[in-house]
Write an enzyme that holds these catalytic residues in place. Structure first.
Site, short mmCIF file in Angstrom:
data_model
loop_
_atom_site.label_atom_id
_atom_site.label_comp_id
_atom_site.label_asym_id
_atom_site.label_seq_id
_atom_site.Cartn_x
_atom_site.Cartn_y
_atom_site.Cartn_z
N THR A 8 -7.94 12.91 -17.59
CA THR A 8 -7.02 12.57 -16.40
C THR A 8 -5.86 12.75 -16.64
O THR A 8 -5.17 11.69 -17.44
CB THR A 8 -7.43 11.40 -15.67
OG1 THR A 8 -8.95 11.53 -15.29
CG2 THR A 8 -6.70 11.13 -14.32
N LYS A 35 -8.21 15.00 -8.63
CA LYS A 35 -8.72 13.72 -9.39
C LYS A 35 -7.95 12.71 -9.27
O LYS A 35 -8.30 11.43 -9.20
CB LYS A 35 -8.89 14.17 -11.00
CG LYS A 35 -9.13 12.85 -11.79
CD LYS A 35 -10.66 12.54 -11.78
CE LYS A 35 -11.21 11.16 -12.44
NZ LYS A 35 -11.14 11.32 -13.79
N LYS A 54 -3.31 3.84 -16.35
CA LYS A 54 -3.04 5.17 -16.64
C LYS A 54 -3.13 6.14 -15.17
O LYS A 54 -2.15 6.55 -14.99
CB LYS A 54 -3.66 6.07 -17.73
CG LYS A 54 -3.38 7.44 -17.92
CD LYS A 54 -3.91 8.09 -19.17
CE LYS A 54 -5.35 8.17 -18.88
NZ LYS A 54 -5.93 9.25 -18.00
#
Length: 290
Positions: A96, A172, A240
């Protein structure tokens, strides 16, 4: 059946590697953790000295590391894979990372005739091992068709997003922003339930059959109730991902309201020393608050 190189064989990458080996796909691997490579060698994987050597004789390289910095190192570092790759080979990007990073990596690889499959994943190590995880795929149709057999071994839920690498990453981040919001909300609600003196298992049972149910809330709060914080997905991962999602929204001119709140919760939990634990530890973070 194509020969696969895989760089990054941690929780997700290791599970994906085991899945491919179980289905008799030849896999060459590299990871900075030699113990992880040794464990998979026992199942038939071929360990390699670095990312460049892992691609030797392979049709496709699957990159399954944590972030853009690690992806940069795998592809373009001193012993990176890109220099050893050429026309006709393909890189599958599973981390990701930001859409801009995906687009940048794809452009640099295209100069060598190497195509990119933008394929961030969702589902966790158990589903990766079973081949039932989700992949959000953005790539050229011809490239997808050529590698669909491998992708279908890895994923029981392949979502064809577009032909544009970067759109998988965008999808995502949308998913993970909502996952972060849902998890933060579930952890706070369960901490409130504890403060109210409620039985946590019974409270969660009500939530699971009522309007507040979410998959990630149920999954993580069951662990939290059991005191199980062994990391499957570290707090730092959603730290993150929520940050990247908020940044992607800002770049598109969209102002988030709840996204920054979730981002700040994960950031605060990490600063509180919970970053290395499973993200179910958000429950611990909220119960410690006064």
């Amino acid at each position: 059946m194509k020969r696969v190189a895989m760089v990054g064989v941690g929780n997700m990458g290791g599970a994906m590697c085991q899945r491919l080996l179980e289905q008799r796909w030849p896999v060459q691997i590299f990871d900075i953790d030699s113990a992880k490579m040794a464990a998979l060698q026992a199942h038939g994987a071929v360990p390699c000295a670095d990312a460049a050597h892992a691609t030797d004789g392979c049709d496709v390289l699957i990159v399954c590391v944590v972030d853009a910095a690690q992806t940069q190192e795998v592809l373009f570092g001193p012993r990176g894979a890109a220099a050893a790759m050429g026309a006709g080979q393909v890189v599958v990007l599973c981390p990701t990372i930001s859409p801009a990073d995906v687009e940048g990596f794809a452009a640099r690889l295209a100069e060598r005739g190497v195509a990119v499959i933008d394929a961030p994943m969702s589902g966790g190590p158990v589903r990766a091992r079973e081949g039932t995880m989700s992949l959000m795929v953005a790539c050229d149709h011809a490239v997808f068709d050529e590698h669909s057999a491998m992708l279908n071994v890895l994923s029981g839920h392949i979502f064809r997003i577009s032909e544009k690498p970067g759109d998988g990453a965008r999808t995502k981040l949308v998913n993970n922003l909502l996952a972060g919001i849902n998890l933060a909300g579930a952890a706070e609600a369960m901490a409130m339930a504890q403060r109210l003196g409620l039985d946590l298992a019974r409270t969660l049972a009500v939530i699971e059959q009522s309007s507040a149910q979410s998959w990630i809330g149920s999954d993580r709060m069951k662990r939290a109730i059991a005191g199980d914080y062994e990391p499957r997905a570290h707090v730092t991962l959603l730290q993150k991902d929520t940050r990247l999602a908020v940044e992607a929204a800002a770049a598109a001119g969209f102002s988030c309201t709840l996204g920054p709140v979730a981002r700040d919760v994960f950031e605060s939990a990490t600063r509180a020393g919970l970053g290395g634990l499973d993200d179910a530890a958000l429950f611990r973070f909220f119960t410690a608050r006064r």
